[in-house]
Design a protein around this motif. Structure first.
Motif, PDB file in Angstrom:
ATOM      1  N   ARG A  63      30.545  31.864  30.477  1.00  0.00           N
ATOM      2  CA  ARG A  63      29.829  30.980  31.393  1.00  0.00           C
ATOM      3  C   ARG A  63      30.752  29.805  31.700  1.00  0.00           C
ATOM      4  N   ALA A 122      32.219  26.483  34.413  1.00  0.00           N
ATOM      5  CA  ALA A 122      31.943  25.463  35.431  1.00  0.00           C
ATOM      6  C   ALA A 122      33.267  24.861  35.873  1.00  0.00           C
ATOM      7  N   LEU A 166      34.936  21.961  38.144  1.00  0.00           N
ATOM      8  CA  LEU A 166      34.583  20.681  38.752  1.00  0.00           C
ATOM      9  C   LEU A 166      35.550  20.367  39.896  1.00  0.00           C
ATOM     10  N   LEU A 223      25.956  18.688  34.684  1.00  0.00           N
ATOM     11  CA  LEU A 223      25.839  19.992  34.030  1.00  0.00           C
ATOM     12  C   LEU A 223      24.642  20.012  33.094  1.00  0.00           C
ATOM     13  N   TYR A 267      27.692  26.093  28.337  1.00  0.00           N
ATOM     14  CA  TYR A 267      28.850  26.662  29.040  1.00  0.00           C
ATOM     15  C   TYR A 267      29.898  27.045  28.002  1.00  0.00           C
ATOM     16  N   VAL A 312      34.504  24.496  30.712  1.00  0.00           N
ATOM     17  CA  VAL A 312      34.402  23.543  31.818  1.00  0.00           C
ATOM     18  C   VAL A 312      35.828  23.132  32.182  1.00  0.00           C
ATOM     19  N   HIS A 355      27.381  20.580  25.666  1.00  0.00           N
ATOM     20  CA  HIS A 355      27.234  21.919  26.242  1.00  0.00           C
ATOM     21  C   HIS A 355      27.800  23.026  25.356  1.00  0.00           C
ATOM     22  N   ILE A 399      30.345  21.634  42.199  1.00  0.00           N
ATOM     23  CA  ILE A 399      30.600  22.376  40.958  1.00  0.00           C
ATOM     24  C   ILE A 399      30.451  23.867  41.243  1.00  0.00           C
ATOM     25  N   ARG A 443      29.584  27.139  39.442  1.00  0.00           N
ATOM     26  CA  ARG A 443      29.001  27.655  38.210  1.00  0.00           C
ATOM     27  C   ARG A 443      28.919  29.165  38.316  1.00  0.00           C
ATOM     28  N   ASP A 444      29.394  29.853  37.287  1.00  0.00           N
ATOM     29  CA  ASP A 444      29.368  31.316  37.344  1.00  0.00           C
ATOM     30  C   ASP A 444      29.541  31.876  35.941  1.00  0.00           C
TER      31      ASP A 444
END
Length: 518
Positions: free
Chosen positions: A229, A231, A233, A261, A265, A268, A296, A464, A466-467
């Protein structure tokens, strides 16, 4: 190699203006095959006018036509370098064009000695392209022809088999066969020679198409090892001139994005230039990164200027673990000439534009694998993503995903960012690894192991990505065997050169025997 018919050479003639114009137009059209115009498949016939200009031309004239092509092509694709002034764009485009001139010279030289073939022309192109990607000053593989087909799944399948070089080879060979077929069909008299030429060209095109289809159907499928997971930025929402970027503060903007967030995650990413200071010396920034990691349960990858040896500075990616501690550091190895360091700085001190690079970065000397949630992740910084061998080496070391950390803000809203993402598509396809493109100003996005791209951002927007990415393992043929296409092309060029030399000596001997007084 099957020789093709060459037009007779006019011994005393000068360069042809029509051929020069055709080569220049061919270059412009080829340049438009790259982003941002991104005409893609047009590359399969865009080189035909260039190859026509080379047909039957003296080697020196063929070099001139190649140079004209290069001016047109790279003047289009590298237009973004204009932001660094005329002193940057003129020598860069000229140097790139000179490599096509060399290709034209070699093709013309061999053809004059009766050695020519679409496959040989493709081999010459690949060898010169590979040389340009390695020398001088570390090379510049940015506009390799195969990248123009980054959006074509079948081309990306070819890249997994033989790298971008294989795609370039196929593109040039297709153009050459199209030219041969068109010339034969356009012949005024239908003779057995023209019929054979048409059949040979058609057979070559069918063979290349069949080879490409088989490569696509039999494409290597990597093994899934897990998921991450992530993120990314992207905090630079100001389109500033180069001179104003030196005083721009981006740390607060990226930390504010991190505050948005929520949840867990695994990784990041603060991209290149996102931090204004080195977190190892800036206690406040380091504490904030530790808070993000703790909140996180994530690793945090950041980019910063870090101290090198002898008081120098390095461009580095630093990975902080979920506990907030520094785990690993990777320092950029392929620095940008005249961007991150100035070769011959003392001798070129009279160029005011070089003051934009006030000091030289120090290059790193080794790859560094990062550990993220139990998975091995490699990272490259900006320009490095153009170098397929570097990414390949990471994958051979065991990388299950690649992060490209970049700052393209100096190139404003030009095609540079789209071209950069296209390069990441090719790196993903070559290695069957997901690639995270994390840009401080855009375009950021996620590239799947097959080279398809999604979750892309716009330029100069605060956002951001996110994936959840799928990590992979296994070696594609390109990862396993490397630049075999380049090696075979070099071997073909060497063999053609030997044949040409033997023919030249034989013809010279025959002339001496039949000449009067022999």
């Amino acid at each position: 190699m099957t020789p093709t018919e060459s037009a007779p050479i006019a011994i005393g003639a000068g360069p042809s203006w029509s051929r020069l114009g055709a080569a220049l137009g061919s270059g412009v059209l080829t340049g438009l095959c790259f982003p941002p115009a991104d005409l893609g498949l047009v590359a399969l016939f865009a080189l035909v006018p260039l190859l026509w200009s080379w047909r039957g031309a003296r080697p020196g004239h063929a070099a001139l036509y190649g140079f004209a092509f290069g001016i047109g092509c790279y003047g289009v694709t590298l237009a973004w370098i204009r932001y660094f002034g005329v002193v940057a764009i003129v020598p860069l485009v000229a140097a790139m064009a000179a490599t096509v001139a060399l290709a034209g010279f070699l093709v013309g030289l061999l053809a004059r000695r009766g050695v020519s073939s679409p496959f040989l022309t493709a081999a010459v192109w690949v060898v010169i392209e590979s040389l340009r990607g390695r020398w001088p000053l570390g090379g510049f593989p940015w506009s390799d022809l195969g990248v123009a087909l980054h959006g074509v799944p079948t081309a990306r399948a070819l890249a997994s088999l033989g790298g971008t070089a294989l795609v370039s080879f196929v593109v040039v060979a297709v153009n050459a066969f199209v030219l041969d077929g068109a010339r034969a069909v356009g012949a005024r008299a239908v003779r057995a020679r023209e019929v054979r030429a048409v059949a040979f060209a058609a057979g070559g095109l069918v063979a290349l198409l069949g080879f490409s289809v088989v490569a696509d159907l039999a494409r290597f499928e990597p093994r899934v090892t897990g998921h991450l997971r992530v993120a990314l930025l992207q905090g630079d929402d100001e389109e500033l001139p180069l001179a104003e970027q030196t005083t721009q503060s981006l740390t607060a903007k990226h930390l504010a994005l991190a505050d948005r967030l929520r949840g867990h995650y695994d990784l990041v990413v603060f991209p290149e230039s996102a931090l204004d200071t080195d977190p190892q010396t800036d206690v406040t920034v380091r504490r904030r990164l530790a808070e993000i990691a703790s909140a996180h349960g994530t690793s945090v990858l950041v980019n910063a200027r870090t101290p090198g040896t002898d008081g120098q500075v390095r461009n580095s990616n630093l990975l902080y673990g979920p506990d907030g501690r520094l785990q690993s550091v990777y320092s950029k190895q392929h620095l940008v000439p005249f961007g991150e360091y100035v070769p011959w700085r003392d001798q070129l001190s009279f160029l005011n534009e070089l003051r934009q690079v006030p000091y030289d970065f120090q290059a790193g000397h080794r790859r560094q694998m990062f550990r993220v949630a139990g998975h091995r992740v490699g990272s490259v910084i900006c320009f490095e993503s153009a170098f397929a061998p570097l990414v390949r080496d990471y994958v051979r070391d065991g990388a299950e995903a690649i992060v490209v950390s970049t700052s393209n803000r100096s190139y404003r809203r030009s095609g540079n960012s789209e071209q950069h993402l296209a390069l990441s598509q090719m790196r993903a396809a070559e290695t069957a690894r997901p690639v995270l493109q994390a840009s401080v100003s855009g375009i950021s996005g996620v590239v799947d192991p097959d080279g398809s791209v999604h979750d892309t951002t716009g330029l100069f927007e605060s956002t951001i990505v996110r994936d959840t990415i799928t990590t992979t393992t296994g070696e594609t043929p390109y990862v396993r065997f490397g630049d075999w296409v380049v090696l075979l092309s070099a071997g073909a060029l060497l063999g053609a050169t030997i044949v040409a030399v033997v023919r030249t000596r034989r013809d010279s001997r025959d002339r001496s025997i039949t000449s009067p007084g022999a």
